[in-house]
Enzyme design. Structure first.
Site, PDB file in Angstrom:
ATOM      1  N   ASP A 129      40.219  18.234  33.615  1.00 21.90           N
ATOM      2  CA  ASP A 129      39.371  17.589  34.616  1.00 21.90           C
ATOM      3  C   ASP A 129      39.449  16.070  34.557  1.00 21.90           C
ATOM      4  O   ASP A 129      38.799  15.371  35.317  1.00 21.90           O
ATOM      5  CB  ASP A 129      37.922  18.046  34.456  1.00 21.90           C
ATOM      6  CG  ASP A 129      37.379  17.746  33.068  1.00 21.90           C
ATOM      7  OD1 ASP A 129      38.001  16.971  32.314  1.00 21.90           O
ATOM      8  OD2 ASP A 129      36.317  18.300  32.722  1.00 21.90           O
ATOM      9  N   ASP A 256      53.403  13.298  20.607  1.00 21.89           N
ATOM     10  CA  ASP A 256      52.775  12.461  21.644  1.00 21.89           C
ATOM     11  C   ASP A 256      51.553  11.728  21.108  1.00 21.89           C
ATOM     12  O   ASP A 256      50.980  10.893  21.807  1.00 21.89           O
ATOM     13  CB  ASP A 256      52.380  13.316  22.862  1.00 21.89           C
ATOM     14  CG  ASP A 256      51.531  14.513  22.479  1.00 21.89           C
ATOM     15  OD1 ASP A 256      52.006  15.363  21.712  1.00 21.89           O
ATOM     16  OD2 ASP A 256      50.373  14.598  22.939  1.00 21.89           O
ATOM     17  N   ASP A 266      44.675   8.683  18.774  1.00 21.55           N
ATOM     18  CA  ASP A 266      44.192   9.980  19.221  1.00 21.55           C
ATOM     19  C   ASP A 266      43.282  10.650  18.196  1.00 21.55           C
ATOM     20  O   ASP A 266      43.701  11.494  17.408  1.00 21.55           O
ATOM     21  CB  ASP A 266      45.346  10.923  19.619  1.00 21.55           C
ATOM     22  CG  ASP A 266      44.876  11.861  20.720  1.00 21.55           C
ATOM     23  OD1 ASP A 266      43.729  12.334  20.611  1.00 21.55           O
ATOM     24  OD2 ASP A 266      45.628  12.107  21.668  1.00 21.55           O
TER      25      ASP A 266
HETATM   26  P1  AMP Z   1      45.307  15.061  23.608  1.00 16.83           P
HETATM   27  O1  AMP Z   1      45.228  16.205  22.674  1.00 16.83           O
HETATM   28  O2  AMP Z   1      43.982  14.434  23.954  1.00 16.83           O
HETATM   29  O3  AMP Z   1      46.310  14.052  23.165  1.00 16.83           O
HETATM   30  O4  AMP Z   1      45.823  15.644  24.991  1.00 16.83           O
HETATM   31  C1  AMP Z   1      47.051  16.291  25.159  1.00 16.83           C
HETATM   32  C2  AMP Z   1      47.401  16.346  26.626  1.00 16.83           C
HETATM   33  O5  AMP Z   1      46.381  16.956  27.380  1.00 16.83           O
HETATM   34  C3  AMP Z   1      47.603  14.979  27.244  1.00 16.83           C
HETATM   35  O6  AMP Z   1      48.609  15.099  28.208  1.00 16.83           O
HETATM   36  C4  AMP Z   1      46.266  14.706  27.867  1.00 16.83           C
HETATM   37  O7  AMP Z   1      46.371  13.792  28.905  1.00 16.83           O
HETATM   38  C5  AMP Z   1      45.874  16.075  28.353  1.00 16.83           C
HETATM   39  N1  AMP Z   1      44.424  16.231  28.424  1.00 16.83           N
HETATM   40  C6  AMP Z   1      43.582  16.389  27.400  1.00 16.83           C
HETATM   41  N2  AMP Z   1      42.317  16.493  27.817  1.00 16.83           N
HETATM   42  C7  AMP Z   1      42.346  16.404  29.155  1.00 16.83           C
HETATM   43  C8  AMP Z   1      41.348  16.439  30.180  1.00 16.83           C
HETATM   44  N3  AMP Z   1      40.043  16.575  29.928  1.00 16.83           N
HETATM   45  N4  AMP Z   1      41.763  16.306  31.468  1.00 16.83           N
HETATM   46  C9  AMP Z   1      43.064  16.158  31.737  1.00 16.83           C
HETATM   47  N5  AMP Z   1      44.034  16.111  30.834  1.00 16.83           N
HETATM   48  C10 AMP Z   1      43.692  16.236  29.558  1.00 16.83           C
HETATM   49 MG    MG Z   2      47.104  12.666  22.762  1.00 12.87          MG
END
Ligand code: AMP
Ligand code: MG
Length: 501
Positions: A129, A256, A266
């Site tokens: 979202d 990433d 992160d």
């Molecule tokens: P993260 O674990 O926060 O590094 O997220 C991994 C991937 O999921 C990245 O591409 C983020 O942009 C995407 N992502 C995580 N949470 C959300 C969210 N609430 N809405 C959209 N994309 C998300």
């Molecule tokens: Mg991330």
């Protein structure tokens, strides 16, 4: 909505990433929110960035921090990247809920990204979202600021606001936006994204950008891309060693989530260990213990070999020669890490110089701590207090012995430790001060972070403010906050942490 302000005291933007080719990102503004409220502004960081905290705390400033208005000079964009998540290749990720507003140059002449995390959907949101909720935003705020106070490279938190929206997670939770500050948001996964597409031109442009911005000293070397790879390996080896020294578990070391400048980035399911054990895992999604405390060096090594793979086309025109270059570079990771790790442990143990048995002494203590369920942070902190007591024994060692299930186990180790200390004598006060400067009294213990978040969800920000205040000086004794140094009681122990996405 998103009307650019004309008079602009907010950010003197000087953007470079937005000058890169359009295939590096998607340009889009943050999505407005109904009712922004300032939770916390990081005055000292904001001042270090050359910004005006009063302006940012004003209604207009708040609208900017919530993504409702775009400051003049902002060129908002979502960066694209790929990555290995838990070892599995995902060819396209990207900022799914973060918007880079632009870059400013801090008072220290370093360039910083200003990013809003939780700023709405982007083309990379996949099923998400695009939003963030208050708990994880406060968690990232307090833990990243604690990292900074420890002196460990990290992204920082400049502000947290709530949005007035309720976001669906396990239940409805208040929406929030974090203003994240980083030297770079380029990740190992950014290189992987272009490498996987065979886009060598983009790879070169990205590498040149990273070198010019973060590693200017290697721009004129004979083999700049090899030097870049070497430099990233060195920074990551050092970073992960520092995590281990402080009991930090990142929790989601996907490629990433590995920064090209060696900052911790992160803060999802991250945690600080209470009781020491190398296999400690908190993340609710890390079923195999891939990102366990003691596995972090191996994972960093693995992630960096992915970076080497991505850089191959830049390392040499000849494929085999490129592989040889990459292997030569990554082959140094284990010794770089081991050296950094042992160097830090020598400081933690109060040793001067280097001696043959240092590694065995350090490892011996860690083994005993694991066997005896000793608290990681308190063990090292209490060691500082007894380091001057040459020839001492159980009579002065009471407070530290009591951290071990079997206190007598400590005595045998302590005798060897004291022999090592007296082999390289040093003033008692000097040693104590040096040890206390690397062995914190306070860490963001999980139960304290949860307590602060739960209170904030009930509208009480005092525990959060107190925790932040304590953690700005983690190496000082702060008698008024003594309870923040305590390990959790049995009923306070936090066993799992969550990404919160
Ligand atoms: P993260 O674990 O926060 O590094 O997220 C991994 C991937 O999921 C990245 O591409 C983020 O942009 C995407 N992502 C995580 N949470 C959300 C969210 N609430 N809405 C959209 N994309 C998300
Ligand atoms: Mg991330």
């Amino acid at each position: 909505m998103n009307a650019p302000l004309r008079a602009d005291p907010f950010f003197p933007f000087d953007n470079t990433f937005a000058r890169l080719p359009e295939r590096f990102f998607a340009r889009l503004p943050p999505t407005s929110v109904p009712a922004p409220r300032l939770i916390r502004l990081n005055h000292s960081l904001v001042r270090q960035l050359g910004l005006d905290p009063d302006a940012l705390a004003s209604q207009e400033g708040l609208e900017i921090l919530a993504g409702n208005r775009l400051p003049v000079g902002a060129e908002p964009l979502a960066m694209v990247y790929a990555g290995h998540q838990f070892g599995s290749w995902v060819p396209q990720l990207g900022d799914g809920r973060a918007i880079l507003l632009g870059e400013v140059i801090g008072r220290n002449s370093v360039r910083y990204d200003i990013q809003l995390k939780g700023a709405g959907r982007t083309p990379f949101s996949r099923m998400g979202d695009g939003r963030a909720v208050l708990g994880p935003v406060l968690r990232e705020y307090v833990v990243s600021e604690a990292m900074a106070a420890f002196g460990i490279p990290t992204t920082r938190a400049a502000a947290a606001v709530t949005t007035g929206e309720q976001i669906m997670r396990e239940r409805l939770l208040p929406g929030a936006v974090l203003t994240r500050v980083a030297q770079s948001h380029v990740r190992v996964g950014t290189f992987q994204f272009f490498a996987a597409r065979g886009d060598v031109e983009a790879l070169r442009i990205l590498a040149d950008h990273v070198i010019a911005r973060h590693y200017p000293a290697i721009a004129d070397t004979e083999r700049p891309y090899r030097a870049l790879y070497d430099a990233v390996i060195a920074r990551q080896a050092d970073l992960v060693a520092r995590w281990l020294h402080i009991g930090f578990i990142h929790g989601v070391m996907n490629t990433d989530n590995m920064s090209i400048v060696g900052e911790t980035i992160d803060y999802g399911p991250c945690a600080f260990m209470d009781t020491y054990h190398p296999e400690t895992v908190y993340s609710s999604i890390d079923h195999m213990g891939r990102y366990a405390y003691g596995n972090q060096p191996r994972i960093a090594h693995w992630n960096l070999s992915c970076l080497g793979q991505a850089l191959l086309p830049l390392l040499d025109k000849d494929g085999e020669a490129a592989v040889r270059e990459a292997q030569e570079a990554i082959g140094l990771f284990p010794s770089l890490f081991d050296d950094a790790w042992l160097r830090g442990l020598r400081h933690k143990l109060g040793f001067l110089g280097e001696q043959e048995g240092d590694l065995a002494l350090a490892q011996g203590l860690l083994n005993l701590m694991a066997e005896n369920h000793a608290d990681f942070t308190l063990t090292f902190r209490r060691l500082c207090d007894v380091a001057g007591a040459a020839g001492a024994g159980p009579e002065v060692d009471g407070p530290i012995r009591s951290l071990f299930d079997n206190p007598a186990n400590f005595d045998g180790w302590a005798a060897g430790w004291r022999r090592r200390l007296s082999a390289k004598p040093r003033g008692e006060e000097e040693r104590r001060a040096a040890m206390r400067a690397v062995n914190p009294a306070f860490i963001p213990r999980n139960h304290l972070v949860e307590e602060a978040i739960n209170a904030a969800l009930d509208g009480d920000l005092n525990p959060f403010d107190n925790l932040l205040a304590v953690l700005t000086a983690p190496y000082e004794d702060q008698p008024a906050f003594a309870r923040y140094a305590d390990p959790p009681r049995q009923d306070q122990v936090v066993r799992q942490t969550f990404c919160g996405t």
